[in-house]
Design a protein around this motif. Structure first.
Motif, PDB file in Angstrom:
ATOM      1  N   GLU A   1      -0.735   8.758  -4.817  1.00 25.23           N
ATOM      2  CA  GLU A   1      -1.728   8.025  -4.034  1.00 25.23           C
ATOM      3  C   GLU A   1      -3.092   8.672  -4.273  1.00 25.23           C
ATOM      4  OE1 GLU A   1       0.011   6.350  -0.061  1.00 25.23           O
ATOM      5  OE2 GLU A   1       0.822   8.361  -0.310  1.00 25.23           O
ATOM      6  N   VAL A   2      -4.048   7.852  -4.683  1.00 23.36           N
ATOM      7  CA  VAL A   2      -5.378   8.336  -5.034  1.00 23.36           C
ATOM      8  C   VAL A   2      -6.417   7.536  -4.260  1.00 23.36           C
ATOM      9  CG1 VAL A   2      -7.035   8.720  -6.892  1.00 23.36           C
ATOM     10  CG2 VAL A   2      -4.571   8.938  -7.351  1.00 23.36           C
ATOM     11  N   SER A   3      -7.332   8.222  -3.612  1.00 26.17           N
ATOM     12  CA  SER A   3      -8.467   7.587  -2.934  1.00 26.17           C
ATOM     13  C   SER A   3      -9.755   8.181  -3.484  1.00 26.17           C
ATOM     14  CB  SER A   3      -8.395   7.813  -1.417  1.00 26.17           C
ATOM     15  OG  SER A   3      -7.258   7.188  -0.861  1.00 26.17           O
ATOM     16  N   TRP A   4     -10.689   7.305  -3.868  1.00 31.88           N
ATOM     17  CA  TRP A   4     -11.938   7.752  -4.478  1.00 31.88           C
ATOM     18  C   TRP A   4     -13.103   6.997  -3.851  1.00 31.88           C
ATOM     19  CZ3 TRP A   4     -13.828   6.187 -10.022  1.00 31.88           C
ATOM     20  CH2 TRP A   4     -15.018   6.885 -10.324  1.00 31.88           C
ATOM     21  N   ALA A   5     -13.964   7.728  -3.160  1.00 31.54           N
ATOM     22  CA  ALA A   5     -15.216   7.161  -2.661  1.00 31.54           C
ATOM     23  C   ALA A   5     -16.235   7.257  -3.792  1.00 31.54           C
ATOM     24  CB  ALA A   5     -15.691   7.916  -1.418  1.00 31.54           C
ATOM     25  N   VAL A   6     -16.321   6.198  -4.592  1.00 34.00           N
ATOM     26  CA  VAL A   6     -17.144   6.220  -5.805  1.00 34.00           C
ATOM     27  C   VAL A   6     -18.592   6.512  -5.449  1.00 34.00           C
ATOM     28  CG1 VAL A   6     -17.875   4.887  -7.820  1.00 34.00           C
ATOM     29  CG2 VAL A   6     -15.561   4.592  -6.883  1.00 34.00           C
ATOM     30  N   ASN A   7     -19.072   5.850  -4.439  1.00 34.34           N
ATOM     31  CA  ASN A   7     -20.402   6.113  -3.897  1.00 34.34           C
ATOM     32  C   ASN A   7     -20.385   5.682  -2.439  1.00 34.34           C
ATOM     33  OD1 ASN A   7     -20.880   3.234  -3.930  1.00 34.34           O
ATOM     34  ND2 ASN A   7     -21.403   3.423  -6.103  1.00 34.34           N
ATOM     35  N   GLU A   8     -21.540   5.581  -1.849  1.00 35.92           N
ATOM     36  CA  GLU A   8     -21.591   5.270  -0.419  1.00 35.92           C
ATOM     37  C   GLU A   8     -21.210   3.829  -0.113  1.00 35.92           C
ATOM     38  OE1 GLU A   8     -25.588   6.461   0.242  1.00 35.92           O
ATOM     39  OE2 GLU A   8     -25.029   8.467   0.916  1.00 35.92           O
TER      40      GLU A   8
ATOM     41  N   PHE B   1       0.803  -1.219   0.000  1.00 38.40           N
ATOM     42  CA  PHE B   1       0.000   0.000   0.000  1.00 38.40           C
ATOM     43  C   PHE B   1       0.839   1.274   0.000  1.00 38.40           C
ATOM     44  CE2 PHE B   1      -2.351  -3.470   1.872  1.00 38.40           C
ATOM     45  CZ  PHE B   1      -3.560  -3.417   1.191  1.00 38.40           C
ATOM     46  N   SER B   2       2.156   1.142   0.105  1.00 34.62           N
ATOM     47  CA  SER B   2       3.035   2.309   0.161  1.00 34.62           C
ATOM     48  C   SER B   2       3.964   2.300  -1.048  1.00 34.62           C
ATOM     49  CB  SER B   2       3.861   2.293   1.455  1.00 34.62           C
ATOM     50  OG  SER B   2       4.733   3.405   1.503  1.00 34.62           O
ATOM     51  N   PRO B   3       3.933   3.317  -1.889  1.00 34.40           N
ATOM     52  CA  PRO B   3       4.767   3.326  -3.094  1.00 34.40           C
ATOM     53  C   PRO B   3       6.263   3.290  -2.764  1.00 34.40           C
ATOM     54  CG  PRO B   3       3.111   5.083  -3.169  1.00 34.40           C
ATOM     55  CD  PRO B   3       3.099   4.532  -1.783  1.00 34.40           C
TER      56      PRO B   3
ATOM     57  N   LEU C   1       0.984   4.408  -6.803  1.00 34.59           N
ATOM     58  CA  LEU C   1       1.978   4.178  -7.849  1.00 34.59           C
ATOM     59  C   LEU C   1       3.299   4.784  -7.426  1.00 34.59           C
ATOM     60  CD1 LEU C   1       2.774   3.355 -10.790  1.00 34.59           C
ATOM     61  CD2 LEU C   1       2.092   5.674 -11.470  1.00 34.59           C
ATOM     62  N   GLY C   2       4.359   4.008  -7.567  1.00 33.26           N
ATOM     63  CA  GLY C   2       5.695   4.499  -7.312  1.00 33.26           C
ATOM     64  C   GLY C   2       6.588   4.249  -8.518  1.00 33.26           C
ATOM     65  N   TRP C   3       7.366   5.245  -8.890  1.00 37.43           N
ATOM     66  CA  TRP C   3       8.345   5.091  -9.972  1.00 37.43           C
ATOM     67  C   TRP C   3       9.625   5.764  -9.539  1.00 37.43           C
ATOM     68  CZ3 TRP C   3      10.944   9.054 -12.506  1.00 37.43           C
ATOM     69  CH2 TRP C   3      11.789   8.643 -13.554  1.00 37.43           C
ATOM     70  N   LEU C   4      10.744   5.105  -9.799  1.00 38.78           N
ATOM     71  CA  LEU C   4      12.018   5.737  -9.501  1.00 38.78           C
ATOM     72  C   LEU C   4      13.078   5.331 -10.513  1.00 38.78           C
ATOM     73  CD1 LEU C   4      13.851   3.317  -8.083  1.00 38.78           C
ATOM     74  CD2 LEU C   4      12.566   3.966  -6.057  1.00 38.78           C
TER      75      LEU C   4
ATOM     76  N   VAL D   1       3.703   4.780   7.200  1.00 32.57           N
ATOM     77  CA  VAL D   1       4.959   4.633   6.472  1.00 32.57           C
ATOM     78  C   VAL D   1       5.381   6.017   5.997  1.00 32.57           C
ATOM     79  CG1 VAL D   1       6.153   3.515   4.558  1.00 32.57           C
ATOM     80  CG2 VAL D   1       4.292   2.310   5.731  1.00 32.57           C
ATOM     81  N   LEU D   2       6.501   6.509   6.536  1.00 28.69           N
ATOM     82  CA  LEU D   2       7.031   7.832   6.185  1.00 28.69           C
ATOM     83  C   LEU D   2       8.159   7.624   5.181  1.00 28.69           C
ATOM     84  CD1 LEU D   2       5.687   8.070   9.045  1.00 28.69           C
ATOM     85  CD2 LEU D   2       7.318   9.889   9.516  1.00 28.69           C
ATOM     86  N   ARG D   3       8.022   8.194   4.005  1.00 31.68           N
ATOM     87  CA  ARG D   3       9.013   7.982   2.952  1.00 31.68           C
ATOM     88  C   ARG D   3       9.952   9.182   2.851  1.00 31.68           C
ATOM     89  NH1 ARG D   3       4.146   6.363   1.028  1.00 31.68           N
ATOM     90  NH2 ARG D   3       3.879   8.233  -0.249  1.00 31.68           N
ATOM     91  N   GLY D   4      11.227   8.882   2.676  1.00 28.97           N
ATOM     92  CA  GLY D   4      12.240   9.922   2.642  1.00 28.97           C
ATOM     93  C   GLY D   4      12.911  10.056   3.991  1.00 28.97           C
ATOM     94  N   PRO D   5      14.110  10.661   4.049  1.00 33.33           N
ATOM     95  CA  PRO D   5      14.853  10.760   5.311  1.00 33.33           C
ATOM     96  C   PRO D   5      14.090  11.553   6.363  1.00 33.33           C
ATOM     97  CG  PRO D   5      15.865  12.122   3.589  1.00 33.33           C
ATOM     98  CD  PRO D   5      14.833  11.283   2.916  1.00 33.33           C
ATOM     99  N   GLN D   6      14.116  11.036   7.580  1.00 40.52           N
ATOM    100  CA  GLN D   6      13.419  11.661   8.710  1.00 40.52           C
ATOM    101  C   GLN D   6      14.431  12.041   9.784  1.00 40.52           C
ATOM    102  OE1 GLN D   6      10.045  12.078   8.305  1.00 40.52           O
ATOM    103  NE2 GLN D   6      10.302  11.070   6.307  1.00 40.52           N
TER     104      GLN D   6
END
Length: 758
Positions: A600-607, A75-77, A615-618, A138-143
């Motif tokens: 990261e995309v979240s869509w509540a299509v309906n109720e 679930f984490s790119p 999606l992750g690309w590097l 999940v935190l991505r990148g240096p912290q």
């Protein structure tokens, strides 16, 4: 997350036809839930945090049938969370191409793992089974500012639930493929109403092996032949005390015992020394070592929070953790003693943190002091018995290494966000870390097969007169006995600077620069009295936009560029002039660069229906370094693409609510070792489906979940002690065999769960 109001659909009609009446309500647009995270060590709305972070709630984890931390990678790119080679409990973690694959003592991870803000210093035992969790971030990148050293790739936070309300308890029973049989019991008991609670959790997790050890050295006697099995128990006790509205105290204790067998690898090439062809199943293996393996973990933590004022909170977080494990890793995976490595690890650490959290109208500040003291020790024997007998006519041959690599770290940090205008704000932070390490290594050769202790194999008595010369440390009188370890210290100032622009109520743009720091270290396999490797530094640049399109669509997009400098790198190669010598050199290479995109995309299509897409690309590249004899070919454990498409459909009925989930997860091809493409995993995708039911009174739950339903075979670890000649033929490596071995992720599994809440 979406509201629980639905209308009749084709799926609902099908269920109704089976005698279950759906609840029919007017269809409306779905509404996304506000997500609260603590990525910046204070509670904030996900859409207002200028950090690339993925958050999974306990409900999302439950309805997806996720049982263990490694499944979160879907679930984490640009994230890799996988079980390491040889054991069930050791974690390999990479984010954006930055991590650490070698779990030997002395090496430290590049991705930090935290349980309630307590740092897990070692990868052993970090493959956590989920129990009483509120969410995972999940935190991505240096912290490097707020979380400190060893978060140069990112951080994974496991957050448990706080207790409130009446007495509660739950029992969950799971049965599934390969005779999976799990039981989890959790509960809480209020001793003083709304003031003092005691919570507990217990898990007994068992599963037969995905494969077996086809052949075991008969001299070992009867051995458990299961390979990739699971035999784990875990328990925790928590006491929470809220004497006033302003004061919260939590004490937590946990213990885990993992007695799963050592994992055997899959030989990709047949042995040229003994009858060990390529097995028929990727989960089958051969071994000349006992199949026993043990990992024991134990820890205490104390958290105190005091709301000194309405906008000021002071915290103390203290912890003590220790772990011990003994393991048998057969590198060559044959019934012959070609390259066997029995070992044990012993780790202890304590940490203390004082933290201030201030949130005003146009200004906020998180700052603190941190102290860490850790001791990481170990012992392994590289048993090359066949080589000793064949080349020297000796009873055997062993390269033995034992030592400790200890660390003391102090840090002071602060990070502030402040409004410049109503829409423009700025974040400025810094951390100063000072770290001192001390280490010793004894590395020597015995012309016999040596094991860590008497009884390690049947009838073995360890000699008490073994002599191993000093190779790392101070030997003032030259008698081969170390009187003091080698020491080194480093310090680093790691800044973070960012600007945020709130374009409107639902759109935020941000840009940031941050730096991560991973301290230098000594070579735990040293064969000469070598100096420590230098620290690793990661500079990261990020551009992001977080946008809610109305109440039903959310899009978060991040562009990043990473410059990873002075990467610590070890080469392990046989000496061409002396077969008994294994050159193991630790140093630094110039580094690597990674550019990438995350969406990261979240869509509540309906109720009823919601969709999530990640999606992750590097594009990663290791800099040319002429000091490395073998050119590096790419970043390990890091595919160019990762993608996940998930769907959730909720259906209330007269007998309770059903939740249908499914996702397709894709990982592009990747290599396991940076200096070779002999162990390369082609791109693959997995399909996962689940159905969860919750009764009308919320007391009963049930679910059925299928994982990796297309039964993909994918490598997650391996060993490579073979080379390829100019003629394309394989050349034997250390031990004289064609040792090219891989370990695999879980095959297709189905499990059924039933639970009762009271």
């Amino acid at each position: 997350m979406i509201n629980k109001t639905f209308k009749l659909s084709a799926l609902a009609a099908a269920i109704a036809g089976a005698g279950v009446t759906p609840t029919v309500m007017a269809q409306g647009a779905g509404v996304l839930e506000n997500v609260v995270v603590t990525a910046r060590r204070t509670s904030e709305n996900l859409q207002e945090v200028p950090v690339a972070v993925t958050s999974l709630s306990s409900e999302q984890l439950t309805v997806s049938g996720i049982e263990v931390l490694t499944e979160v990678q879907q679930f984490s790119p640009n994230t890799t969370l996988q079980t390491s080679r040889g054991t069930n409990s050791t974690l390999t973690a990479f984010i954006r191409g930055v991590g650490q694959q070698d779990p030997l003592w002395g090496y430290e991870p590049g991705v930090g793992i935290y349980i309630d803000d307590v740092y897990l210093a070692r990868p052993q035992g970090a493959v956590i089974d989920l129990l009483d969790v509120e969410r995972i971030e999940v935190l991505r990148g240096p912290q490097g500012t707020l979380y400190g050293k060893n978060t140069i790739g990112g951080a994974v936070k496991y957050v448990t639930k706080r207790m409130s309300g009446e007495a509660e308890g739950s029992v969950d029973i799971t049965a599934g493929s390969y005779s999976q049989r799990d039981i989890k019991v959790t509960g809480k008991l209020p001793l003083i109403e709304d003031t003092l609670f005691v919570g507990f959790g217990y898990a007994d997790l068992n599963r037969d092996g995905f494969g077996e050890f086809v052949t075991i050295n008969p001299s070992l006697g009867k051995q458990d032949k299961e390979n990739y099995n699971k035999d784990l128990t875990a328990g925790q006790v928590t006491v929470e005390f809220t004497p006033t509205d302003d004061l919260f105290i939590r004490f937590a204790y946990d213990k885990t015992e993992d007695d799963s067998n050592a994992k055997g690898g899959y030989r990709l090439l047949p042995s040229i020394l003994v009858d060990a062809p390529v097995p028929s199943s990727v989960y089958d293996s051969y071994t000349s070592l006992p199949t026993e393996n043990s990992v024991e973990l134990e820890g205490y933590s104390l958290t105190v929070e005091w709301d000194a004022m309405d906008d000021l909170t002071l915290r103390y977080i203290g912890a003590s953790r220790e772990s011990y494990s003994d393991t048998n890793i057969d590198f060559d995976n044959t019934p012959l003693d070609v390259f066997d490595v029995p070992a044990f690890y012993d780790d202890e650490n304590t940490s203390h943190e004082l933290q201030l959290d201030y949130t005003g109208g146009r200004f906020s500040l998180v700052g603190g002091l941190y102290y860490y003291d850790g001791e990481s020790c170990g012992h392994f024997d590289a048993v090359l018995g066949f080589l000793g007998r064949a080349a020297f006519g000796t009873p055997g041959l062993t390269r033995e290494v034992t030592g400790c690599n200890n660390s003391e770290s102090t840090a002071v940090y602060a990070q502030s966000s402040f409004d410049i205008t109503d829409k423009l704000s700025m974040t400025v932070g810094a951390r100063y870390t000072k770290e001192e390490k001390e280490a010793y290594v004894r590395n020597g050769l015995a012309f016999e097969n040596v094991y860590p202790s008497s009884g390690w194999i049947p009838g073995y008595v360890r000699p008490d007169d073994l002599f191993f010369p000093q190779v790392l440390g101070q030997d003032s009188n030259g008698d081969g006995i170390l009187d003091s370890p080698s020491t080194e210290d480093w310090s680093r100032f790691t800044p973070r600077v960012g600007v945020e622009y709130q374009f409107d109520d639902t759109t935020m743009f941000y840009a940031s620069y941050s730096q991560g720091f991973k301290s230098g270290t000594f070579n735990p396999r040293a064969t000469v009295n070598e100096k420590a490797a230098d620290p690793e530094i990661v500079d990261s640049y990020e551009l992001g936009v977080k946008k809610d399109w109305g109440s039903s669509l959310r899009t978060n997009l991040t562009l990043f560029s990473i410059d990873h400098q002075d990467r610590q790198y070890i080469t392990v190669t046989p000496d061409p002039d002396d077969a008994t010598v294994l050159n193991q050199n630790l140093g630094n290479i110039k580094g690597s660069t990674v550019d990438g995109v995350e969406a990261e995309v979240s869509w509540a299509v309906n109720e009823a229906l919601s969709l999530d897409f990640a999606l992750g690309w590097l594009d990663g590249e290791i800099e040319d370094d002429p000091s490395i004899a073998t050119p590096l070919v790419g970043l390990s454990n890091t595919p160019d693409y990762t993608a996940n498409l998930a769907a959730t459909y909720r259906l209330p009925t007269s007998v309770g609510e059903f939740t249908f989930t499914g996702n397709y997860y894709y990982r592009d091809d990747y290599i396991l070792f940076e200096d070779s493409d002999l162990l390369q995993q082609d791109g693959y995708g997995t399909v996962n489906l689940g159905i969860t039911w919750v009764s009308e009174n919320d007391h009963w739950t049930a679910g059925i979940y299928g994982k990796n339903l297309t039964d993909e075979e994918y490598m997650i670890g391996g060993y490579n002690f073979v080379s390829v000649g100019d003629d394309g033929n394989y050349i034997p490596g250390l031990g004289g065999d064609l040792t090219l071995v891989s370990y695999y992720g879980d095959p297709r599994t189905v499990h059924f769960n039933v639970g009762y809440r009271f």
